[in-house]
Write a protein that holds these residues in place. Structure first.
Motif, PDB file in Angstrom:
ATOM      1  N   ARG A   1      -5.222   8.808   3.188  1.00 52.47           N
ATOM      2  CA  ARG A   1      -4.820   7.527   2.597  1.00 52.47           C
ATOM      3  C   ARG A   1      -3.858   6.772   3.508  1.00 52.47           C
ATOM      4  NH1 ARG A   1      -2.292   9.070  -2.883  1.00 52.47           N
ATOM      5  NH2 ARG A   1      -1.810   6.851  -2.940  1.00 52.47           N
TER       6      ARG A   1
ATOM      7  N   THR B   1      -6.089   4.955   5.674  1.00 57.66           N
ATOM      8  CA  THR B   1      -6.754   3.940   4.857  1.00 57.66           C
ATOM      9  C   THR B   1      -5.841   2.742   4.619  1.00 57.66           C
ATOM     10  OG1 THR B   1      -8.079   5.658   3.770  1.00 57.66           O
ATOM     11  CG2 THR B   1      -7.937   3.518   2.669  1.00 57.66           C
TER      12      THR B   1
ATOM     13  N   GLU C   1      -7.166  -0.870   5.730  1.00 56.55           N
ATOM     14  CA  GLU C   1      -7.348  -1.993   4.808  1.00 56.55           C
ATOM     15  C   GLU C   1      -6.438  -3.163   5.167  1.00 56.55           C
ATOM     16  OE1 GLU C   1      -6.745  -0.168   0.995  1.00 56.55           O
ATOM     17  OE2 GLU C   1      -8.794   0.664   0.943  1.00 56.55           O
TER      18      GLU C   1
END
Length: 197
Positions: free
Chosen positions: A123, A126, A130
């Motif tokens: 994450r 991520t 993003e």
């Protein structure tokens, strides 16, 4: 010291030790000794090393989210924000030289251990993926935003890994300059496409 302050100190200390020594090579005792508290007091806050790992990952996520928010406040345009991400390699240069990328090393180690928290560590990547995709979209690269975000993440991870291996600061500075040149090319290409003919 309050319970909350003690807990935050445990997490910050564990974060540092996991980075410098690795998660697998850091024990409860190592963390308790570094913090300067008894094992009994330690267990009052965390029952297992996995509980501490979860808290460390959450801390890193919050820290990186705060970092990207700061970049958004400081840079008025998406290209400037992306440059802030690239420049992070130089800001953290000495740490990377000694211990590698904190996100990459943790993710790799947990994957080798087949640790159930490995997806949580991903994450962290991520979050940057993003956020970078949002910046590339704002730059006008809507269709290729995620592809460009992954390309930049890949290049920065490669540079961090090789800098850690070869300890060559000139190499790192050349790679950062090359990424900034690549970014300018991406921005210029999009500007040329959006200019009326």
């Amino acid at each position: 010291m309050t319970q909350r302050a003690t807990r935050e100190m445990i997490v910050a200390t564990a974060d540092d030790l996991f980075y410098r020594r690795g998660f697998d090579h850091t024990s409860f005792a190592d963390i308790a000794t570094a913090v300067g508290i008894s094992r009994g007091n330690f267990y009052h806050h965390f029952k297992s090393k996995d509980d501490i790992l979860e808290a460390v990952i959450m801390k890193r996520l919050a820290d990186r989210a705060g970092m990207t928010a700061r970049w958004e406040r400081q840079a008025p345009d998406p290209a400037g924000r992306i440059e802030s991400f690239i420049h992070l390699l130089l800001v953290n240069g000495e740490k990377i030289r000694e211990h590698g990328c904190p996100i990459g090393t943790l993710t790799s180690e947990l994957a080798k251990l087949a640790h159930p928290a490995q997806p949580d560590a991903v994450r962290l990547f991520t979050l940057f993926r993003e956020w970078l995709a949002i910046q590339f979209s704002a730059l006008g690269q809507v269709e290729k935003a995620d592809q460009l975000a992954l390309e930049l993440l890949s290049r920065s991870q490669g540079a961090a890994t090789l800098y850690n291996a070869f300890q060559d600061r000139d190499f790192l500075e050349r790679e950062v300059a090359a990424m900034k040149f690549w970014l300018r090319d991406v921005a210029t290409t999009e500007a040329a496409h959006s200019t009326p003919q």
